[in-house]
Write a protein that holds these residues in place. Sequence first.
Motif, PDB file in Angstrom:
ATOM      1  N   THR A  54       0.775  -1.459   0.366  1.00  0.00           N
ATOM      2  CA  THR A  54      -0.273   0.286   0.128  1.00  0.00           C
ATOM      3  C   THR A  54       0.915   1.406   0.168  1.00  0.00           C
TER       4      THR A  54
ATOM      5  N   SER B 275      -4.014   4.367  -0.997  1.00  0.00           N
ATOM      6  CA  SER B 275      -4.231   3.783  -0.293  1.00  0.00           C
ATOM      7  C   SER B 275      -5.631   3.652   0.680  1.00  0.00           C
TER       8      SER B 275
ATOM      9  N   TYR C  60      -1.456   4.605   4.225  1.00  0.00           N
ATOM     10  CA  TYR C  60      -2.023   4.009   3.617  1.00  0.00           C
ATOM     11  C   TYR C  60      -2.518   5.734   3.781  1.00  0.00           C
TER      12      TYR C  60
END
Length: 404
Positions: free
Chosen positions: A143, A147, A188
């Motif tokens: 990721t 993401s 993230y």
Amino acid sequence: MRVFNLPAALLALLAGPLLATAVHTSNWAVLVSTSRFWFNYRHLANTLSLYRTVKRLGIPDNQIILMLPDDMACNPRNTFTGSVFNDKSRLLDLYDDKGALENLGMGGIEVDYRGNEVTVENFIRLLTDRWPSSHPHSKRLMTGPQSNILIYMTGHGGNEFLKFQDSEEISSFDLADAFAQMYEKKRYHEMLFMIDTCQANTMYNAFYSPGVLATGSSAKDQSSYSHHADQDVGVAVIDRWTYFYLEFLETYLNSTASDVRLGELFDYQTFERVHSDAGVRYDLLDGGELAARNKRVLDFFGNVQGVEIEDGVKNTQLDWKKDLEALQKLAARVEGEQEDVGAGVDPTIATTAKTDTVHQSKVTFDMAQASDSFFKKIAGAASLAVLGGAWMASSALTKQSPVK
């Protein structure tokens, strides 16, 4: 039809989308069952049920990490060998995922971590990407800052801890620190943490990283209950909190175009249904409760395919704009020469007269054969040149702006 208007049309069409930078380009799911032994059949069924749902809503297997400590399908006690069910009707085999979904091509499961691989250490390494170089990419959480990640965990737990296979525990502080590392490493954009266990809400009290939305099945000193048992299987086949999450997702999200909001999903987990106080923590998410509740369910449970535009694209954008403008001038010149020939003007003189207005262009055209077929060929060649330039520009952008 004026085919030479194509460059301007392409310029207007392609320039617009490049002015905006995408911030959310992909969704990933980490689905973890932490219990082994036959009497914990429901925890495996919980996890496989979520796996089936996110897969149905479009998240591909290469963006789902599935951790299963025990293989209930092959357990000697399993009356239905090779199958796992989450309902006593047994209409859907979660392990093979056949039946109603057979025509959708979703059969089978891909387990990334199985048996003794499901440990606290491996789970934290997965989140933080602290692996040796030899670790397979297919078993990594690949990721980035664009993401969204859905993390679902189920098993046996207590006040601020969750057991892994009855041999070790992960605490809320372990999770909080792992999420902090993920935030520092820009792994993230936003994260939805879900946990179904006894005293589940205590597992997210220690979180402090921005962008994390957390929800659990039960408050402190409360149990998380199973929903029902299958007498032929001999044990409970699903937990209540997970069951009603699935009921909502299967009822209200029938396609990847659904516009259902997270607030509706959270409100569905009432005490009457769950038999415990399901909780949600909103404060770590930008915008707080109002913004979190207004997010689409598919922002975490479905497939998202966006394009990331990197900082260096602006210069490239100017370059291909200039190329298209040059092609437009070229097309306009050819069109003008065609009009001169139609009016009886000597094409050689017309070409010489227009040379200065096109900034001494090096491209010359032999207009000796001024027939209709000749100009059709010129028009076709110019059109191909325009399309070729647009294709080359698109290819250059694609190389610099990968889809994630």
